[in-house]
Design a protein around this motif. Structure first.
Motif, PDB file in Angstrom:
ATOM      1  N   THR A  21       0.830  -1.206   0.000  1.00 32.64           N
ATOM      2  CA  THR A  21       0.000   0.000   0.000  1.00 32.64           C
ATOM      3  C   THR A  21       0.866   1.259   0.000  1.00 32.64           C
ATOM      4  OG1 THR A  21      -1.722  -1.180   1.239  1.00 32.64           O
ATOM      5  CG2 THR A  21      -1.835   1.223   1.214  1.00 32.64           C
ATOM      6  N   MET A  28       1.763   7.029  -6.569  1.00 33.69           N
ATOM      7  CA  MET A  28       0.618   7.861  -6.907  1.00 33.69           C
ATOM      8  C   MET A  28       0.916   9.332  -6.617  1.00 33.69           C
ATOM      9  SD  MET A  28      -3.356   7.681  -5.588  1.00 33.69           S
ATOM     10  CE  MET A  28      -2.974   8.380  -3.982  1.00 33.69           C
ATOM     11  N   ILE A  49      -7.716   9.053 -11.298  1.00 36.13           N
ATOM     12  CA  ILE A  49      -7.587   8.294 -10.048  1.00 36.13           C
ATOM     13  C   ILE A  49      -8.852   7.492  -9.771  1.00 36.13           C
ATOM     14  CG2 ILE A  49      -7.348   8.499  -7.547  1.00 36.13           C
ATOM     15  CD1 ILE A  49      -5.589  10.950  -8.022  1.00 36.13           C
ATOM     16  N   ILE A  50     -10.011   8.112  -9.973  1.00 31.57           N
ATOM     17  CA  ILE A  50     -11.286   7.426  -9.708  1.00 31.57           C
ATOM     18  C   ILE A  50     -11.478   6.244 -10.655  1.00 31.57           C
ATOM     19  CG2 ILE A  50     -13.793   7.666  -9.787  1.00 31.57           C
ATOM     20  CD1 ILE A  50     -13.426  10.564  -8.856  1.00 31.57           C
ATOM     21  N   SER A  51     -11.230   6.452 -11.947  1.00 30.95           N
ATOM     22  CA  SER A  51     -11.422   5.370 -12.921  1.00 30.95           C
ATOM     23  C   SER A  51     -10.441   4.228 -12.675  1.00 30.95           C
ATOM     24  CB  SER A  51     -11.258   5.909 -14.345  1.00 30.95           C
ATOM     25  OG  SER A  51      -9.959   6.444 -14.539  1.00 30.95           O
ATOM     26  N   SER A  52      -9.203   4.573 -12.324  1.00 33.02           N
ATOM     27  CA  SER A  52      -8.212   3.533 -12.042  1.00 33.02           C
ATOM     28  C   SER A  52      -8.604   2.723 -10.809  1.00 33.02           C
ATOM     29  CB  SER A  52      -6.832   4.168 -11.834  1.00 33.02           C
ATOM     30  OG  SER A  52      -6.413   4.856 -12.989  1.00 33.02           O
ATOM     31  N   SER A  53      -9.131   3.418  -9.803  1.00 29.17           N
ATOM     32  CA  SER A  53      -9.565   2.734  -8.581  1.00 29.17           C
ATOM     33  C   SER A  53     -10.703   1.765  -8.869  1.00 29.17           C
ATOM     34  CB  SER A  53     -10.004   3.761  -7.534  1.00 29.17           C
ATOM     35  OG  SER A  53      -8.950   4.626  -7.206  1.00 29.17           O
ATOM     36  N   LEU A  54     -11.640   2.191  -9.706  1.00 28.17           N
ATOM     37  CA  LEU A  54     -12.778   1.338 -10.044  1.00 28.17           C
ATOM     38  C   LEU A  54     -12.329   0.101 -10.813  1.00 28.17           C
ATOM     39  CD1 LEU A  54     -15.443   4.011 -11.077  1.00 28.17           C
ATOM     40  CD2 LEU A  54     -15.381   2.651  -8.977  1.00 28.17           C
ATOM     41  N   THR A  56      -9.631  -1.484 -10.501  1.00 28.09           N
ATOM     42  CA  THR A  56      -8.933  -2.454  -9.661  1.00 28.09           C
ATOM     43  C   THR A  56      -9.906  -3.406  -8.970  1.00 28.09           C
ATOM     44  OG1 THR A  56      -8.963  -0.974  -7.737  1.00 28.09           O
ATOM     45  CG2 THR A  56      -7.059  -0.841  -9.200  1.00 28.09           C
ATOM     46  N   VAL A  57     -11.188  -3.044  -8.963  1.00 24.41           N
ATOM     47  CA  VAL A  57     -12.178  -3.895  -8.300  1.00 24.41           C
ATOM     48  C   VAL A  57     -12.335  -5.222  -9.035  1.00 24.41           C
ATOM     49  CG1 VAL A  57     -14.606  -4.097  -7.630  1.00 24.41           C
ATOM     50  CG2 VAL A  57     -13.410  -1.913  -7.371  1.00 24.41           C
TER      51      VAL A  57
END
Length: 256
Positions: A21, A28, A49-54, A56-57
């Motif tokens: 982490t 980042m 950042i938001i699209s990359s986080s999504l 990773t799900v």
């Protein structure tokens, strides 16, 4: 408490997760600073950042499925440690099973490991095997890419054929395991049979349905989740079948 999930193992897992982490946060932050130096707007950085986080799900769902698969024999902590760094279900299961077979134990990872020596051997085999790509890639990848590039530069169709053949070969290995994989006769549900074929068929059907839905307007986001959702869905359906259908039908095997 089982030694596979005791406080030492849990503390070790938390250290690994904390390091991974911290590494992600470090890069980042560096990336955000560099983006601002290049004059990229804050809204663009935020959306990235938001699209990359999504995205990773979707892989995370597949990782959870792998941890559950390995947990019966190895507990939850070791698979958690392994898959927090590098690995996938095809390699981890193969490596763990191969290490267990050396000790002559029946059932592979389907049965809980109670011997410390066996557990340590499995952990070393899984870890050392995953280290090899990290060592070999920076040494040989450039040379391999150069040779492959020369081979396909004059014929793009040939490049497409090679890529498709590699992917089909990978999928064929999983299909063959479901249809004709030899299992342990003493372990119910280990070999190819009714449940393995059902899982294969259900996953294909679910993948086709989800792929079709992802082509609809405003459903493009589903494309990245299609494969893990198909895996989880097939696992759930097969688990239900194992409980609902008669035992002789559900656990019918021709390669047990």
């Amino acid at each position: 408490m089982d030694f596979k999930d005791d406080r030492f193992m849990t503390a070790l897992a938390l250290c690994v997760v904390a390091f991974v982490t911290a590494q992600a946060l470090f890069f980042m932050i560096r990336a955000i600073k560099r983006a601002k130096e290049l004059g990229i707007e804050n809204s663009t950085i935020k959306n990235t950042i938001i699209s990359s986080s999504l995205f990773t799900v979707a892989p995370a769902i597949g990782i959870v499925a792998t941890v559950i698969t390995l947990a019966s024999g190895l507990g939850y902590v070791l698979p958690w440690i392994r898959l927090s760094v590098i690995g996938n279900i095809s390699y981890e299961v193969t490596a763990a099973t191969s290490a267990i077979d050396v000790f002559g134990l029946k059932g592979g990872i389907a049965n809980p490991i109670t011997d410390h020596e066996v557990f340590a051997t499995v952990a070393w085999v899984m870890t050392l095997g995953s280290m090899m790509p990290l060592i070999l890639t920076p040494i040989f990848l450039k040379k391999i890419q150069g040779r492959v590039g020369k081979a396909v530069s004059g014929n793009k169709a040939w490049a497409d054929v090679m890529s498709a053949a590699a992917f089909i070969g990978l999928i064929a290995a999983f299909v063959a395991r479901a249809l004709a994989g030899q299992g342990d006769k003493e372990v119910i549900g280990d070999g190819a049979g009714f449940l393995s074929v059902s899982a294969l068929v259900f996953s294909i059907i679910l993948m086709l349905i989800l792929s079709k839905i992802s082509q609809m307007p405003k459903m493009k986001w589903l494309e990245s989740f299609a494969m893990p959702l198909s895996m989880i869905g097939a696992m759930v359906l097969v688990a239900v079948m194992a409980q609902v259908l008669p035992h002789d039908v559900a656990f019918l095997e021709w390669r047990g």
